[in-house]
Design an enzyme around this catalytic site. Structure first.
Site, PDB file in Angstrom:
ATOM      1  N   GLY A  41       0.724  -1.279   0.025  1.00 60.89           N
ATOM      2  CA  GLY A  41       0.152   0.141  -0.008  1.00 60.89           C
ATOM      3  C   GLY A  41       0.940   1.367   0.079  1.00 60.89           C
ATOM      4  CB  SER A  42       3.776   2.181   1.554  1.00 59.59           C
ATOM      5  OG  SER A  42       3.365   2.112   2.803  1.00 59.59           O
ATOM      6  CB  SER A  83       7.908   2.769   4.889  1.00 58.98           C
ATOM      7  OG  SER A  83       7.442   1.891   6.023  1.00 58.98           O
ATOM      8  CB  SER A  85       4.682   0.826   9.710  1.00 62.89           C
ATOM      9  OG  SER A  85       5.702   0.250   8.949  1.00 62.89           O
ATOM     10  NE  ARG A 136      -6.283  -3.716   3.086  1.00 60.89           N
ATOM     11  CZ  ARG A 136      -5.995  -4.302   4.121  1.00 60.89           C
ATOM     12  NH1 ARG A 136      -4.790  -4.000   4.606  1.00 60.89           N
ATOM     13  NH2 ARG A 136      -6.878  -4.685   4.942  1.00 60.89           N
ATOM     14  CD  GLU A 215      -2.765  -5.857   1.488  1.00 52.91           C
ATOM     15  OE1 GLU A 215      -2.768  -5.896   2.786  1.00 52.91           O
ATOM     16  OE2 GLU A 215      -2.390  -5.140   0.962  1.00 52.91           O
ATOM     17  CG  HIS A 231       2.482  -7.348 -28.361  1.00 53.34           C
ATOM     18  ND1 HIS A 231       2.919  -7.423 -29.558  1.00 53.34           N
ATOM     19  CD2 HIS A 231       1.606  -6.230 -27.818  1.00 53.34           C
ATOM     20  CE1 HIS A 231       2.378  -6.107 -30.045  1.00 53.34           C
ATOM     21  NE2 HIS A 231       1.621  -5.434 -29.012  1.00 53.34           N
ATOM     22  CE  LYS A 325       4.664  -6.596   7.206  1.00 54.22           C
ATOM     23  NZ  LYS A 325       3.910  -5.352   7.586  1.00 54.22           N
TER      24      LYS A 325
END
Length: 331
Positions: A41-42, A83, A85, A136, A215, A231, A325
């Site tokens: 989202g960033s 970012s 956060s 987001r 998400e 293509h 994470k």
């Protein structure tokens, strides 16, 4: 998430207030290129502003969504780290490398490690609100600041603030129609693979939609752009037959599509239908690229919310990403 989507036009206006107070410093060397670092989202803001400024940007723009940075980064690079956060490990890694290369750096964040890096190294930083805890859903903050940075360094002929104000007004005026359209479109996506196509200039919009459906709706989605898909991907519209016959193809159209792309889209609609996909058109509204892009983003954000309701899931949490994470932090 519903409240965050409802307040998107307010977010744009707050973002303008933040931009008006931004404290930036001049670059020590002429800027020859721009690199925008960010993920999810960033990071999608970099794709979108590249589209917004495509016709009038003075230097080339690159985006990096990794731990690394391009080899050409040097003192003539404007390096913008995004970012929400401030703790995105890929972005903080990239900033460290940009510092070592002597780039002019601007950080757009709510704080975290990126804010600390900016303070320690005397970097320009624009602080955005972090209360939503959802990158987001805070995309408007970042995009407005990116456009402000471009204007400050003289890389675009004028700021885009008037267009952002007009966008907020457009979304408020169209909100009832946007919600009605989104509910219908979400209903058509139930139990199907959504496939979205657009002109290449609006690639950021459809990628954003893919991310939101992933998400918020916890569902897979596929996107691509014209003319590139003509293509290669077009040939793939044969198998698996059961997937194609259980898909919904959304043709995202705008007032800025290349005239040859419009013809290609018209031809391909019939091809997709012949393969068993339902095809619907989603036209944009607005007076310029920024307005039409934000109109589509807002409408398709609502689609992802209503599809989450249909799927019986909470659109806000992203538990599997948090698990990833957590595992990364152990290694």
């Amino acid at each position: 998430m519903k409240k965050l989507i409802e307040d998107f036009s307010k977010q744009l206006n707050v973002a303008l207030d933040i931009a008006a107070k931004a404290q930036l410093t001049k670059a020590a060397a002429p800027i020859h290129n721009i690199v925008i670092a960010g993920l999810g989202g960033s990071g999608i803001g970099g794709n979108l502003v590249s589209s917004f400024t495509y016709d009038n940007i003075a230097v080339p723009i690159s985006t990096t969504k990794s731990y690394d940075i391009p080899g050409f980064v040097n003192a003539n690079t404007l390096f913008i780290a995004c970012s929400f956060s401030g703790n995105t490990e890929e972005t903080t890694s990239a900033v460290g490398k940009a510092i070592a290369k002597g780039a002019k750096i601007v950080c757009i964040t709510s704080g975290g490690k990126l804010g600390e890096i900016a303070k320690t190294n005397g970097l320009d930083v624009i602080l955005i609100p972090g209360e939503s805890n959802s990158p987001r859903a805070s995309i408007g903050y970042g995009i407005v600041q990116l456009l402000t940075v471009f204007n400050f360094f003289g890389l675009t002929p004028s700021n885009s603030w008037d267009s952002i104000k007009a966008t907020a007004a457009l979304l408020d005026a169209e909100e009832a129609n946007i919600i009605e359209t989104a509910k219908v479109l979400a209903g058509k996506m139930k139990g199907r693979l959504p496939i979205l196509y657009s002109d290449a200039r609006f690639e950021g919009v459809v990628i954003r939609t893919q991310q939101q459906i992933n998400e918020n709706s916890k569902q897979l989605c596929h996107v691509n752009v014209f003319p590139e898909m003509n293509h290669n991907e077009l040939v793939g519209w044969v198998y698996p037959e059961n997937v194609l016959q259980n898909s919904l193809t959304v043709m995202v159209t705008t007032g800025f599509d290349n005239e040859r792309v419009a013809i290609r889209m018209d031809i391909c609609r019939n091809i997709f239908r012949e393969k068993g996909s339902e095809v619907v058109d989603l036209p944009a509204k607005g007076a310029d690229v920024i307005q039409q892009s934000f109109y589509l983003i807002h409408l398709l954000d609502w689609v992802s919310f209503f599809l989450a309701e249909i799927n019986g899931v909470d659109p806000f949490p992203v538990e599997v990403i948090n698990f990833l994470k957590g595992e990364l932090s152990k290694r």
